[in-house]
Design a protein around this motif. Structure first.
Motif, PDB file in Angstrom:
ATOM      1  N   ASP A  31      12.223  -8.451  -2.299  1.00 51.74           N
ATOM      2  CA  ASP A  31      11.407  -7.895  -1.220  1.00 51.74           C
ATOM      3  C   ASP A  31      10.813  -8.994  -0.347  1.00 51.74           C
ATOM      4  O   ASP A  31      10.679  -8.828   0.867  1.00 51.74           O
ATOM      5  CB  ASP A  31      10.286  -7.029  -1.809  1.00 51.74           C
ATOM      6  N   VAL A  32      10.446 -10.124  -0.970  1.00 47.49           N
ATOM      7  CA  VAL A  32       9.858 -11.218  -0.194  1.00 47.49           C
ATOM      8  C   VAL A  32      10.882 -11.800   0.780  1.00 47.49           C
ATOM      9  O   VAL A  32      10.600 -12.006   1.959  1.00 47.49           O
ATOM     10  CB  VAL A  32       9.329 -12.323  -1.140  1.00 47.49           C
ATOM     11  N   LEU A  33      12.099 -12.022   0.306  1.00 50.24           N
ATOM     12  CA  LEU A  33      13.120 -12.670   1.142  1.00 50.24           C
ATOM     13  C   LEU A  33      13.734 -11.701   2.145  1.00 50.24           C
ATOM     14  O   LEU A  33      14.022 -12.084   3.286  1.00 50.24           O
ATOM     15  CB  LEU A  33      14.217 -13.257   0.248  1.00 50.24           C
ATOM     16  N   GLY A  34      13.955 -10.470   1.727  1.00 48.34           N
ATOM     17  CA  GLY A  34      14.626  -9.538   2.624  1.00 48.34           C
ATOM     18  C   GLY A  34      15.988 -10.084   3.010  1.00 48.34           C
ATOM     19  O   GLY A  34      16.785 -10.470   2.165  1.00 48.34           O
ATOM     20  N   ASP A  35      16.249 -10.116   4.313  1.00 49.34           N
ATOM     21  CA  ASP A  35      17.525 -10.652   4.781  1.00 49.34           C
ATOM     22  C   ASP A  35      17.398 -12.083   5.281  1.00 49.34           C
ATOM     23  O   ASP A  35      18.285 -12.608   5.954  1.00 49.34           O
ATOM     24  CB  ASP A  35      18.104  -9.762   5.884  1.00 49.34           C
ATOM     25  N   GLU A  36      16.288 -12.742   4.942  1.00 49.30           N
ATOM     26  CA  GLU A  36      16.092 -14.137   5.348  1.00 49.30           C
ATOM     27  C   GLU A  36      16.562 -15.093   4.260  1.00 49.30           C
ATOM     28  O   GLU A  36      16.559 -14.772   3.078  1.00 49.30           O
ATOM     29  CB  GLU A  36      14.619 -14.403   5.666  1.00 49.30           C
ATOM     30  N   ALA A  37      16.939 -16.282   4.672  1.00 51.95           N
ATOM     31  CA  ALA A  37      17.284 -17.359   3.758  1.00 51.95           C
ATOM     32  C   ALA A  37      16.360 -18.530   4.020  1.00 51.95           C
ATOM     33  O   ALA A  37      16.015 -18.824   5.173  1.00 51.95           O
ATOM     34  CB  ALA A  37      18.733 -17.788   3.938  1.00 51.95           C
ATOM     35  N   VAL A  38      15.968 -19.201   2.958  1.00 54.25           N
ATOM     36  CA  VAL A  38      15.117 -20.389   3.069  1.00 54.25           C
ATOM     37  C   VAL A  38      15.942 -21.587   2.614  1.00 54.25           C
ATOM     38  O   VAL A  38      16.493 -21.576   1.505  1.00 54.25           O
ATOM     39  CB  VAL A  38      13.852 -20.257   2.208  1.00 54.25           C
ATOM     40  N   GLU A  39      16.058 -22.590   3.457  1.00 60.76           N
ATOM     41  CA  GLU A  39      16.898 -23.749   3.149  1.00 60.76           C
ATOM     42  C   GLU A  39      16.149 -25.020   3.507  1.00 60.76           C
ATOM     43  O   GLU A  39      15.544 -25.118   4.576  1.00 60.76           O
ATOM     44  CB  GLU A  39      18.215 -23.681   3.916  1.00 60.76           C
ATOM     45  N   VAL A  40      16.223 -26.006   2.609  1.00 59.40           N
ATOM     46  CA  VAL A  40      15.562 -27.295   2.810  1.00 59.40           C
ATOM     47  C   VAL A  40      16.519 -28.402   2.408  1.00 59.40           C
ATOM     48  O   VAL A  40      17.175 -28.315   1.361  1.00 59.40           O
ATOM     49  CB  VAL A  40      14.269 -27.405   1.966  1.00 59.40           C
ATOM     50  N   GLU A  41      16.635 -29.440   3.228  1.00 59.97           N
ATOM     51  CA  GLU A  41      17.335 -30.669   2.847  1.00 59.97           C
ATOM     52  C   GLU A  41      16.311 -31.773   2.777  1.00 59.97           C
ATOM     53  O   GLU A  41      15.581 -32.024   3.749  1.00 59.97           O
ATOM     54  CB  GLU A  41      18.439 -31.025   3.841  1.00 59.97           C
ATOM     55  N   GLU A  42      16.245 -32.439   1.627  1.00 54.98           N
ATOM     56  CA  GLU A  42      15.161 -33.376   1.373  1.00 54.98           C
ATOM     57  C   GLU A  42      15.690 -34.666   0.769  1.00 54.98           C
ATOM     58  O   GLU A  42      16.524 -34.655  -0.145  1.00 54.98           O
ATOM     59  CB  GLU A  42      14.150 -32.733   0.402  1.00 54.98           C
ATOM     60  N   GLU A  43      15.224 -35.799   1.280  1.00 59.08           N
ATOM     61  CA  GLU A  43      15.489 -37.096   0.658  1.00 59.08           C
ATOM     62  C   GLU A  43      14.386 -37.414  -0.343  1.00 59.08           C
ATOM     63  O   GLU A  43      13.243 -36.971  -0.199  1.00 59.08           O
ATOM     64  CB  GLU A  43      15.541 -38.206   1.705  1.00 59.08           C
ATOM     65  N   TRP A  44      14.744 -38.191  -1.358  1.00 62.35           N
ATOM     66  CA  TRP A  44      13.736 -38.626  -2.333  1.00 62.35           C
ATOM     67  C   TRP A  44      14.031 -40.051  -2.747  1.00 62.35           C
ATOM     68  O   TRP A  44      15.185 -40.408  -3.016  1.00 62.35           O
ATOM     69  CB  TRP A  44      13.739 -37.724  -3.567  1.00 62.35           C
ATOM     70  N   ARG A  45      12.988 -40.863  -2.792  1.00 65.43           N
ATOM     71  CA  ARG A  45      13.104 -42.267  -3.190  1.00 65.43           C
ATOM     72  C   ARG A  45      12.203 -42.540  -4.375  1.00 65.43           C
ATOM     73  O   ARG A  45      11.085 -42.012  -4.446  1.00 65.43           O
ATOM     74  CB  ARG A  45      12.685 -43.198  -2.032  1.00 65.43           C
ATOM     75  N   HIS A  46      12.681 -43.371  -5.279  1.00 68.40           N
ATOM     76  CA  HIS A  46      11.770 -43.848  -6.314  1.00 68.40           C
ATOM     77  C   HIS A  46      10.879 -44.943  -5.739  1.00 68.40           C
ATOM     78  O   HIS A  46      11.062 -45.390  -4.603  1.00 68.40           O
ATOM     79  CB  HIS A  46      12.532 -44.326  -7.557  1.00 68.40           C
ATOM     80  N   MET A 105      17.707 -20.636  -0.816  1.00 68.21           N
ATOM     81  CA  MET A 105      17.430 -19.418  -1.565  1.00 68.21           C
ATOM     82  C   MET A 105      17.599 -18.222  -0.638  1.00 68.21           C
ATOM     83  O   MET A 105      17.153 -18.247   0.512  1.00 68.21           O
ATOM     84  CB  MET A 105      16.011 -19.417  -2.157  1.00 68.21           C
ATOM     85  N   GLU A 106      18.260 -17.183  -1.166  1.00 64.82           N
ATOM     86  CA  GLU A 106      18.493 -15.967  -0.386  1.00 64.82           C
ATOM     87  C   GLU A 106      18.775 -14.827  -1.344  1.00 64.82           C
ATOM     88  O   GLU A 106      18.812 -15.007  -2.565  1.00 64.82           O
ATOM     89  CB  GLU A 106      19.682 -16.174   0.559  1.00 64.82           C
ATOM     90  N   VAL A 107      18.990 -13.653  -0.787  1.00 60.85           N
ATOM     91  CA  VAL A 107      19.351 -12.485  -1.580  1.00 60.85           C
ATOM     92  C   VAL A 107      20.842 -12.230  -1.405  1.00 60.85           C
ATOM     93  O   VAL A 107      21.362 -12.206  -0.291  1.00 60.85           O
ATOM     94  CB  VAL A 107      18.547 -11.240  -1.141  1.00 60.85           C
ATOM     95  N   ALA A 108      21.542 -12.077  -2.533  1.00 62.66           N
ATOM     96  CA  ALA A 108      22.974 -11.774  -2.508  1.00 62.66           C
ATOM     97  C   ALA A 108      23.262 -10.790  -3.640  1.00 62.66           C
ATOM     98  O   ALA A 108      22.826 -11.006  -4.775  1.00 62.66           O
ATOM     99  CB  ALA A 108      23.808 -13.032  -2.671  1.00 62.66           C
ATOM    100  N   GLY A 109      23.961  -9.723  -3.319  1.00 63.27           N
ATOM    101  CA  GLY A 109      24.277  -8.730  -4.341  1.00 63.27           C
ATOM    102  C   GLY A 109      23.047  -8.052  -4.893  1.00 63.27           C
ATOM    103  O   GLY A 109      23.038  -7.638  -6.060  1.00 63.27           O
ATOM    104  N   GLY A 110      22.000  -7.989  -4.105  1.00 61.35           N
ATOM    105  CA  GLY A 110      20.793  -7.303  -4.534  1.00 61.35           C
ATOM    106  C   GLY A 110      19.888  -8.098  -5.446  1.00 61.35           C
ATOM    107  O   GLY A 110      18.970  -7.547  -6.055  1.00 61.35           O
TER     108      GLY A 110
END
Length: 793
Positions: free
Chosen positions: A616-631, A498-503
């Protein structure tokens, strides 16, 4: 990147389009207008064309291969045989590595790859392949159970050394799985009625419309990048890398446009061949099968012989079920062991029975290799056990639907494997619903404007005007597992950013899920919109730069990869909220509470108060997560008793078929195939209905027209084309009304169930039951042909 390579799919500017809504596919318009780029459309400016030479016989010793004429042809850049392969691993396979990259010593089935050619024009490549001289000495063929298991039977694989061998009685058996519960011998004594039947199920082709194709591009570091239509990128890479003599990180895979799959792309086809030629020539190499070659280039649905015995008391309660299921696996193992596990563990159907004896096995023969296809072993079993249920109901004088409802399993029922069904199993309710659906009107071909021959058996051929047409109605219900079973480490991976792009705040989802038409690209965006509260979501192309998503099969992708996307989104949301707390927490005490949400691009309290804009919360930061999931874990079935919690989830569908049969000509018109199915939670109702209708149509095909015909004397395929292998067209497709039941499975993301395979099970026996009802004939094989209805064959 080559022309025609996949691009990102951006979904939905509006904040709507979340879970539970019918959102449209981002690739839908491109596909229906013919603008979508499939893997066969890939192009590289300096590419060569690959061509495979295939065996013309089914079982033979290779005495010699002469490639000199092919190499001498102008425009030919390489010709490879088994002896030209890198030293080391030269075989591959999903479970058992028994398939040679190119035939060595002998060929084991008609159409087996013997040599590959790379040339600067596809016609040159075809001409060069035709100039390769192969001298064969034909050997006796193994084509059925009798010839495979005879004491003096030729061995399809002379040197077997794998983990299945200790559980089987003959080297021509790939895998065997018995399941024993209770005491069938004692239960027979309680039965007032016993019925037996032997059933034959024909070999079905996946008949996807996009043939096998891909483009291999050599890279500067000595590796290779393959753009490919497949069902499982990481499995392909795992099998390919050892054969190519490369570490896995030098084999890059990107999903190209896939024109259907249905199990036929789980195994490798041209992947290794294209990469070998690219590495040998230093040039990109494209391979595209024609339709004839495609029939030889992928596995098919296992043909089967099934022998069943059912017993019941006078009041209609099942006493026991005993059966023997023999699947023809063809020349190589493919997914046969897992198909055997499914056929055996689901061989009783969705019924409560205390006393069960099941034996399921798959054979090695010289017939075409068989493996995964939609329904995966449960389809063949359902065809047989549903015919048996109709026989029992008739013997007992009971309504076939009410007899099924009387014996229907439910939540808490113990499966023959000993596994307790711990989620809703509304089998009786699905049967009630499908029976209650309105019936189509009689004699639909008649109208005030005149006869509509499209509604008659024979359709536009205008062979009848209704004089010998009889209506029949039939019912069936089936049970299918969801996800990989028997202790397989079934997981998926998702990367969410998640990030800000194009405002404005935007999100991207990156997985290795193979989009083969099932609609995962839509569902993943819906999950992200729901969990992150923003409308703009981009789905990145599937490739091996992200962790494995497993195969697009077993109705598992929405469950497993959808679960991974949801979990990754949840972690992104937590990190975004924590970022907001650090930046704005001192301004409002609500930031310190737990009830904060992301909604419409804002951070809000659970009471709806807006605390901050996500921009406003993100500003110029990006939050990225890679996650595995198992049943939740499963366990292998015991090799002697079949005991074990082998499946993670079950799914159910019921069908009612209404047919018109011309009893004089042996022609059948399916008027309606109504379906009731429990989907747990419809994440995208429009897509779910499409999956149910598509699976239903495939079941109709195998009931009435689809069969790969193999000559029993030579093991050669006799109908490798859509001229002779018939599939349903729009004129054959009936009305398919769908009644969706949503009973959530508490163990699954959003309570969902996999939906794609279950309707393929019950549609086939429902059609057969309706034809039996119309004709009074027993009809114990698929597909039913006109000669079976007229007594001429």
């Amino acid at each position: 990147m080559p022309l025609g390579a996949p691009s990102t799919l951006t979904q939905g500017a509006p904040a709507s389009g979340g879970i539970g809504e019918s959102t449209l596919r981002p690739d839908g318009i491109l596909k229906v207008t013919g603008e979508f780029a499939y893997s066969s459309d890939l192009w590289h400016e300096d590419m060569l064309w690959g061509q495979i030479l295939r065996s013309t016989v089914a079982h033979a010793e290779i005495l010699s291969i002469d490639t000199s004429e092919a190499l001498a042809l102008p425009g030919v850049h390489a010709v490879l045989t088994y002896d030209d392969l890198p030293t080391g691993v030269r075989h591959y396979g999903l479970e058992i590595q028994d398939t040679p990259v190119l035939a060595h010593g002998k060929v084991r089935h008609h159409g087996e790859p013997v040599a590959v050619v790379a040339a600067d024009h596809p016609e040159t490549a075809r001409r060069a392949a035709a100039r390769i001289r192969v001298e064969y000495r034909e050997l006796p063929v193994v084509t059925d159970e009798a010839s495979a298991l005879a004491p003096d039977a030729p061995l399809v694989h002379e040197h077997r050394d794998d983990h299945h061998l200790r559980h089987v009685a003959h080297p021509n058996i790939v895998h065997r799985q018995p399941i024993v519960r209770g005491d069938v011998a004692r239960a027979r004594g309680r039965a007032d009625v016993v019925v037996e039947g032997e059933y034959t199920f024909g070999m079905q082709d996946q008949a996807f419309l996009g043939p096998e194709s891909g483009l291999a591009v050599p890279e500067e570091d000595g590796g290779v990048h393959l753009y490919i239509a497949t069902q499982w990128l990481h499995s392909d890479r795992r099998q390919m890398a050892p054969v190519l003599g490369l570490p896995e990180d030098k084999v890059r895979m990107t999903l190209a446009g896939v024109g259907g799959a249905f199990g036929g792309r789980e195994d490798l086809s041209m992947q290794i061949h294209a990469c070998l030629l690219a590495l040998r020539t230093g040039r990109p190499v494209k391979i595209v099968y024609n339709r004839f070659e495609s029939f030889f280039g992928h596995v098919h649905r296992h043909p089967a012989t099934l022998r069943y015995e059912h017993g019941a008391t006078r009041d209609g309660k099942l006493t026991h079920v005993a059966c023997r299921i023999v699947l023809d696996g063809g020349a190589y193992a493919s997914a046969s062991p897992a198909v055997v596990g499914n056929a055996s563990s689901l061989g009783v159907g969705p019924y409560a029975v205390d006393d069960v004896e099941i034996e399921a096995l798959a054979l090695y023969t010289n017939n075409p290799p068989c493996g995964a296809m939609r329904g995966f072993g449960a389809v063949q079993a359902c065809f047989a056990y549903e015919a048996q249920m109709d026989k029992l109901a008739a013997r007992l004088g009971l309504d076939p639907v009410e007899f099924r409802r009387l014996n229907a399993m439910e939540q808490g029922t113990v499966m023959p494997t000993g596994q307790v069904v711990d989620s809703p199993a509304p089998v009786a309710e699905l049967l009630r619903r499908v029976k209650a659906m309105p019936m189509p009107p009689e004699r639909q071909w008649e109208s005030s404007e005149g006869a509509d021959v499209r509604r008659l058996p024979g359709g536009l051929s205008n062979t009848t005007h209704g004089e010998d047409v009889v209506r029949g109605v039939g019912y069936a219900v089936g049970i299918k597992n969801v996800g990989f079973s028997e202790g397989f480490d079934d997981y998926s991976t998702a990367r969410v950013r998640m990030e800000v792009a194009g405002g404005r705040p935007v999100a991207s989802v990156h997985t290795a899920m193979a989009e083969v038409g099932q609609g995962g690209v839509t569902v993943h965006a819906q999950i992200a919109r729901t969990e992150l509260g923003i409308g703009q979501v981009t789905i990145h192309p599937a490739d091996t730069r992200v962790g494995s998503a497993g195969s697009t099969s077993a109705s598992r992708q929405t469950y497993v990869t959808g679960g991974a996307v949801r979990n990754a989104c949840e972690l992104v949301r937590e990190q975004v909220l924590e970022l907001g707390r650090r930046r704005f927490g001192s301004r409002h005490p609500a930031w310190a509470t737990a009830g904060l949400l992301l909604e419409d691009g804002k951070v809000v309290t659970d009471g709806g108060e807006v605390l901050a804009d996500l921009v406003d919360v993100l500003g110029d930061e990006a939050v990225e997560v890679e996650e595995e999931w198992r049943h939740r874990p499963t366990e292998p079935f015991d090799p002697l008793t079949g005991r074990g919690d082998g499946h993670v989830q079950y799914t159910f569908a019921a069908h009612r078929a209404v047919v018109e049969v011309d009893t004089g000509l042996g022609l059948v018109k399916v008027i309606e195939l109504a379906c009731a199915q429990d989907v747990g939670k419809a994440l995208n109702p429009l897509s779910v209905i499409g999956q149910i209708q598509g699976g239903t149509a495939q079941g109709l095909g195998v009931a009435l027209m689809e069969e790969i015909v193999v000559d029993p004397r030579t093991a050669k395929v006799r109908n490798p084309s859509f001229t002779d292998y018939l599939i349903p067209t729009i004129l054959d497709t009936p009305d398919i009304p769908v009644d969706m039941l949503e009973l959530a499975d508490e163990h699954a993301p959003y309570g969902l169930r996999g939906v794609g395979e279950a309707p393929t099970l019950s549609s086939t026996p429902a059609v057969l039951a309706a034809v039996r009802d119309a004709t009074g004939l027993e009809l114990n094989r698929t597909p039913v042909r006109p000669e079976h209805l007229t007594g001429t064959g």
